[in-house]
Design a protein around this motif. Structure first.
Motif, PDB file in Angstrom:
ATOM      1  N   HIS A 198       9.696  12.412  -5.341  1.00  0.00           N
ATOM      2  CA  HIS A 198       9.608  11.016  -4.693  1.00  0.00           C
ATOM      3  C   HIS A 198       8.764   9.999  -5.362  1.00  0.00           C
ATOM      4  O   HIS A 198       8.876   8.771  -5.046  1.00  0.00           O
ATOM      5  N   ALA A 199       7.624  10.048  -5.963  1.00  0.00           N
ATOM      6  CA  ALA A 199       6.933   9.411  -6.790  1.00  0.00           C
ATOM      7  C   ALA A 199       7.531   8.719  -7.842  1.00  0.00           C
ATOM      8  O   ALA A 199       7.199   7.466  -7.825  1.00  0.00           O
ATOM      9  N   ASN A 200       8.568   9.223  -8.311  1.00  0.00           N
ATOM     10  CA  ASN A 200       9.273   8.184  -9.442  1.00  0.00           C
ATOM     11  C   ASN A 200      10.219   7.558  -8.916  1.00  0.00           C
ATOM     12  O   ASN A 200      10.896   6.570  -9.542  1.00  0.00           O
ATOM     13  N   ARG A 201      10.550   7.848  -7.492  1.00  0.00           N
ATOM     14  CA  ARG A 201      11.804   7.127  -6.876  1.00  0.00           C
ATOM     15  C   ARG A 201      11.143   5.845  -5.935  1.00  0.00           C
ATOM     16  O   ARG A 201      12.395   5.555  -5.212  1.00  0.00           O
ATOM     17  N   MET A 202      10.063   5.880  -5.753  1.00  0.00           N
ATOM     18  CA  MET A 202       9.677   4.872  -4.723  1.00  0.00           C
ATOM     19  C   MET A 202       8.748   3.692  -5.356  1.00  0.00           C
ATOM     20  O   MET A 202       8.188   4.126  -6.387  1.00  0.00           O
ATOM     21  N   ASP A 203       8.706   2.877  -4.841  1.00  0.00           N
ATOM     22  CA  ASP A 203       7.589   1.536  -5.213  1.00  0.00           C
ATOM     23  C   ASP A 203       6.258   2.196  -5.195  1.00  0.00           C
ATOM     24  O   ASP A 203       5.847   2.821  -4.027  1.00  0.00           O
ATOM     25  N   ALA A 204       5.511   1.616  -6.074  1.00  0.00           N
ATOM     26  CA  ALA A 204       4.194   2.231  -6.142  1.00  0.00           C
ATOM     27  C   ALA A 204       3.203   1.627  -4.845  1.00  0.00           C
ATOM     28  O   ALA A 204       3.448   0.388  -4.695  1.00  0.00           O
ATOM     29  N   ARG A 205       2.468   2.509  -4.373  1.00  0.00           N
ATOM     30  CA  ARG A 205       1.754   2.026  -3.051  1.00  0.00           C
ATOM     31  C   ARG A 205       0.531   1.281  -3.707  1.00  0.00           C
ATOM     32  O   ARG A 205       0.050   1.565  -4.685  1.00  0.00           O
ATOM     33  N   PRO A 206      -0.191   0.520  -2.888  1.00  0.00           N
ATOM     34  CA  PRO A 206      -1.355  -0.104  -3.298  1.00  0.00           C
ATOM     35  C   PRO A 206      -2.295   0.840  -3.973  1.00  0.00           C
ATOM     36  O   PRO A 206      -3.165   0.639  -4.875  1.00  0.00           O
ATOM     37  N   GLU A 207      -2.504   2.014  -3.357  1.00  0.00           N
ATOM     38  CA  GLU A 207      -3.566   3.123  -3.745  1.00  0.00           C
ATOM     39  C   GLU A 207      -3.048   3.703  -4.909  1.00  0.00           C
ATOM     40  O   GLU A 207      -3.768   4.210  -5.564  1.00  0.00           O
ATOM     41  N   ASP A 208      -1.930   3.485  -5.547  1.00  0.00           N
ATOM     42  CA  ASP A 208      -1.216   4.023  -6.550  1.00  0.00           C
ATOM     43  C   ASP A 208      -1.407   3.043  -7.774  1.00  0.00           C
ATOM     44  O   ASP A 208      -1.264   3.497  -8.963  1.00  0.00           O
TER      45      ASP A 208
END
Length: 138
Positions: free
Chosen positions: A58-68
Motif C-alpha cells: 500500500h505504500a507504493n500505491r497511495m500518495d505520500a503522507r506529509p510525514e513521509d
C-alpha cells in the motif's frame, strides 16, 4: 507508510535470524529442540512478514503522507485526526465480566459461566451503545 514498512521489515529480518538460532540453542544432544517456542517464533515471523508485505504494497500505491515526505511542512499534517472517545467505565466492567467467565470455565462451574455470560452480554451492549445516549451522544 514506507517508514512503517521498513520498521516491520527490520522486525521480520530479526525474527528470521532468531528462529533458527532458538531451535539450535534449545536442541540438546538429542537434537529434538523446543517445538513450542520454535513454532511460536515461526508464526510470529510469518505474521510480521504479512504486515510488512501489506504496508509495502500500500505504500507504493497511495500518495505520500506529509510525514513521509522530506519537504513537507508541519501545517500539512494539521486537521481532524479522528474520534477519540472520552473516559469510559465500560471496558473495566467488561474485563471483569470476562475474567469471571474465564475463572468459572477453569473451575468448571457452569452456573457461574452462564451468569457471567449473561452479565457480560449486557455489559458489552452497554459499551457498544455508550455513545447513543447520555452526555456523549452523537
Amino acid at each position: 507508510m514506507k517508514a512503517e514498512a521498513w520498521m516491520f521489515a527490520a522486525c521480520t529480518a530479526f525474527l528470521v535470524l532468531v528462529t533458527p538460532a532458538y531451535w539450535f540453542v534449545t536442541s540438546g544432544s538429542d537434537n529434538r529442540g523446543d517445538w513450542t517456542g520454535t513454532s511460536a517464533l515461526v508464526m510470529c515471523t510469518l505474521l510480521v512478514l504479512m504486515i510488512t508485505l501489506y504496508l509495502g504494497f500500500h505504500a507504493n500505491r497511495m500518495d505520500a503522507r506529509p510525514e513521509d515526505r522530506n519537504d513537507a511542512d508541519i501545517a500539512e499534517g494539521a486537521g481532524e485526526l479522528g474520534f477519540f472517545p472520552p473516559f469510559s467505565w465500560w471496558p473495566l466492567w467488561c474485563a471483569l465480566g470476562l475474567s469471571v467467565f474465564t475463572f468459572a470455565a477453569a473451575m468448571k462451574t457452569y452456573w457461574l459461566m452462564i451468569g457471567a455470560a449473561g452479565v457480560g452480554f449486557i455489559l458489552l451492549c452497554g459499551w457498544i451503545y455508550e455513545y447513543y445516549r447520555g452526555e456523549f451522544k452523537h
